[in-house]
Design a protein around this motif. Structure first.
Motif, PDB file in Angstrom:
ATOM      1  N   TRP A 148     -34.103  -3.331   5.521  1.00  0.00           N
ATOM      2  CA  TRP A 148     -35.181  -2.522   6.094  1.00  0.00           C
ATOM      3  C   TRP A 148     -36.084  -3.422   6.945  1.00  0.00           C
ATOM      4  N   GLY A 149     -36.797  -2.770   7.858  1.00  0.00           N
ATOM      5  CA  GLY A 149     -37.665  -3.528   8.763  1.00  0.00           C
ATOM      6  C   GLY A 149     -36.850  -4.516   9.581  1.00  0.00           C
ATOM      7  N   ASN A 150     -37.426  -5.684   9.780  1.00  0.00           N
ATOM      8  CA  ASN A 150     -36.749  -6.744  10.525  1.00  0.00           C
ATOM      9  C   ASN A 150     -36.175  -7.810   9.597  1.00  0.00           C
ATOM     10  N   TYR A 151     -36.074  -7.487   8.299  1.00  0.00           N
ATOM     11  CA  TYR A 151     -35.629  -8.477   7.320  1.00  0.00           C
ATOM     12  C   TYR A 151     -34.105  -8.476   7.185  1.00  0.00           C
ATOM     13  N   ASP A 152     -33.561  -9.632   6.862  1.00  0.00           N
ATOM     14  CA  ASP A 152     -32.137  -9.748   6.554  1.00  0.00           C
ATOM     15  C   ASP A 152     -31.867  -9.506   5.071  1.00  0.00           C
TER      16      ASP A 152
END
Length: 689
Positions: A148-152
């Protein structure tokens, strides 16, 4: 001094089937972390809802225990020079231990003096260790994961909050942009965020915000509410354990409610009604005092009783739409004959490399006939089996199964009965899928059992013939499950099931019936035999059979499943006998020599040179008359009785005699006996002490 520690992971709603195993994993890994870090603790209370996983650790130690230890360093002659000056080795050693050369003492070991340091290590405070639990949070594994978001970072669902409280103090930790605190979230609609004053306030604080965090209490609440509704209406409710578990993990504040649908839908088969209510809508169905299904259901809402009439009306509307579809499909299907359905199977692919579903049924029918003859099935049962095998997949092209795939087999039975098929045929159509899981129920009828065996064997042979063999965890056609199902069925019935022999017979029969369709069923026969050995090994491992006995029986020359299972039972039964060691050693010696130097020739008694050769020949001849082809208690006892004779034989007889004729005669004698022993597998693998 001890403490209470609370750790909560707040998430978006998790799938119901993930909640319970994830909570168990969370608890196990947390306990392991505390033990590894030498923090003693008492009980751990687990909490979970669809939106959270939480643990409350009781009686957590204030700190690690202080420890003392003596650390050995380099020899004195390395640590000091001739003038007594400390070497770099000594200085480096003490610095690495956080001490100085002033702390060094010497001890003599076997005439050599060594450097020693006595270390008193103060235990760390629990508050300094607990932040490491964030690694436990990160390490949880799930069947599916998402970003989610810009996370890996990947997790079952996005994390929205963390609570980490040691008594009333926040223990800092952070995951992505989420910092742990004391704020948890109440019910999504009925509650609000709440600041926890202490770890032990967790359960009561959330109850005030319409969240029952204890799964056991939530489940009991649901059961009590359902039972109350049932009692009020004089209904009987099947509190299906799996459904109850699923519903428990779908709600935080449960409120059970009853709804009714139009009684006209009771004309639909019960299986369809149950599937529509239980599997599709997560409702519990109801019966009257006589056990007859009534036009009612019980659902569980994630909320309170406000506006419950609207909730009930909405659920009735949704269920009615499904039942209306089911009624339409049912009536349309009844307009067609079984023969019409079967004809359509000619254009339904079983697999593009193997052929149509119609072709599969033809091959299954041939294999079923072989099994019927092998087991001396009565003429009536054989006819029922062959009829079932010739139509058993017909419901796959029905409208009902097209909409409700989970009803395959079930609708086949229903439609077969409506078409006037014999009950044995109809039941077999449903039972051929069984077992549907590793520990699922087995077919109950003989015809259904044999159809299940034939269908599974045909699938295995066909997929192996085109090199679609499971590898690693990859098994898209569930061949391991089907093979394991065969083993379980054979174990339950103790029927002879020689995979290799059946393969050969099937290939011959399919060739004669012109059913090969270009498939090379002799290809990968050895691989399939080994695959079945692995499933026997898996089954016996689950029965707590010793690994060496397991290895011995699956190494049998013939892949007769029942024989392997019987051999394992017999060897396990006698493993604690006083003479088991002597028996295995004697039989093993025979096998080792005979397998290395097999001689298939008639035994010439005129070549015997001592009395032990004749004694062994007479003893083997005496037991051969009653020796059966499959392992039995009598067979084991017969071989066991040979132990002293075999021992005397090897004491008095040089097998590898200089005279070639004498040597081969002795090897032929041992080969005959070894072939009898081999029905118990490779007895040389049995470990005896």
């Amino acid at each position: 001094m001890t403490h209470d520690y609370l750790l909560e992971i707040g998430l978006e709603d998790m799938p119901a089937h993930v909640v319970t195993p994830s909570l168990a994993q969370f608890k196990t890994k947390t306990a392991a972390f505390l033990k590894e870090n030498h923090l003693t603790f008492g009980a751990i209370t687990s909490f979970a809802t669809p939106r959270r996983l939480a643990l409350l650790v009781h009686d957590l130690a204030d700190k690690q225990a202080d420890t003392e230890e003596d650390v050995k360093g380099p020899a004195k002659k390395i640590a000091q020079d001739a003038e007594g000056n400390w070497s770099k080795a000594a200085i480096g050693f003490t610095r690495g231990q956080g001490m100085t050369v002033d702390d060094i003492t010497f001890r003599e070991i076997k005439g050599v003096e060594y450097v020693y340091l006595h270390k008193a290590v103060a235990g760390k405070q629990a508050a300094a260790i607990l932040p490491g639990l964030i690694d436990v949070v990160k390490s949880l594994t799930f069947p599916t994961r998402m970003k989610w978001g810009n996370y890996d970072f990947e997790y079952i669902r996005p994390i929205h909050w963390l609570v980490s409280l040691l008594d009333d103090q926040v223990v800092p930790m952070q995951l992505l942009d989420i910092k742990a605190g004391r704020t948890t979230q109440g019910h999504r609609f009925l509650g609000k965020a709440v600041e926890l004053t202490a770890a032990t306030a967790y359960e009561d604080a959330l109850a005030a915000q319409f969240v029952i965090v204890d799964p056991a209490k939530r489940k009991q609440t649901i059961a009590d509410q359902i039972n109350a509704i049932a009692k009020a209406n004089d209904w009987t409710i099947d509190l299906d354990a799996d459904l109850l578990e699923e519903v428990t993990n779908l709600v935080e504040w449960p409120t059970a409610f009853a709804g009714k649908f139009d009684p006209q839908y009771l004309a639909i088969p019960e299986a369809v009604l149950i599937t529509s209510m239980k599997d599709n809508q997560r409702y519990f169905y109801a019966r009257d005092a006589a056990g007859k299904m009534v036009n009612a259901f019980i659902g569980v809402r994630n909320g309170n009783s406000d506006h419950l009439e609207g909730v009930i009306a909405g659920n009735v509307k949704v269920l009615t739409a499904r039942l209306e579809d089911a009624a339409f499909f049912y009536n349309e299907d009844k307009k067609k004959t079984i023969d019409q359905f079967v004809e359509r199977l000619k254009s339904v692919s079983f697999h593009d490399k193997i052929g149509s579903m119609y072709d599969k049924m033809g091959r299954t029918t041939t294999i079923a006939g072989l099994l019927a003859d092998q087991l001396n099935l009565s003429d009536a049962d054989k006819q029922h089996l062959l009829r079932a095998a010739s139509i058993y997949k017909f419901d796959l092209v029905s409208a009902m199964v097209g909409e409700f795939a989970e009803l395959q087999g079930v609708m086949g039975e229903e439609y077969a009965r409506l078409a006037g098929e014999d009950p044995a045929v109809a039941t077999a159509i449903r039972e051929h899928y069984m077992p549907i899981s590793a520990d699922g129920a087995l077919p109950a009828t003989t015809v259904g059992t044999l159809l299940a065996l034939a269908d599974k064997l045909e699938s295995l042979m066909s997929f192996f013939a085109v090199d679609l063999i499971p590898s690693g965890s990859n098994d898209p056609y569930a061949l391991r499950r089907q093979a394991y199902g065969i083993v379980r069925i054979i174990a339950a019935h103790d029927w002879s099931f020689d995979v290799t022999a059946l393969q050969r017979a099937a290939v011959a029969a399919l060739t004669e019936n012109d059913q090969l369709a270009g498939l090379d069923y002799q290809h990968n026969q050895t691989a399939l035999a080994d695959f079945m050995r692995d499933r026997v090994s898996q089954y016996l491992g689950g029965q707590d059979v010793r690994h060496d006995i397991l290895d011995a029986v699956v190494a049998s020359r013939d892949v007769n499943l029942a024989a392997m299972l019987d051999a394992a039972k017999l060897l396990t039964k006698h493993a604690d006998d006083a003479d088991f060691k002597a028996t295995m050693e004697a039989l093993g010696r025979v096998v080792r020599i005979a397998d290395k130097n097999p001689v298939n020739a008639a035994i010439a008694t005129d070549l015997f040179e001592n009395s032990t050769e004749k004694a062994l020949n007479d003893a083997v001849g005496a037991i051969k008359a009653d020796y059966t082809v499959a392992p039995t208690e009598n067979n084991y006892q017969a071989l066991r009785s040979l132990t002293p004779v075999i021992t005397d034989y090897f004491t008095e007889t040089m097998i590898m005699a200089d005279d070639e004729a004498v040597k081969n005669n002795r090897l032929a004698q041992l080969s005959v006996l070894a072939n009898m022993i081999h029905q118990f597998g490779d007895v040389t693998a049995v470990i005896v002490k």
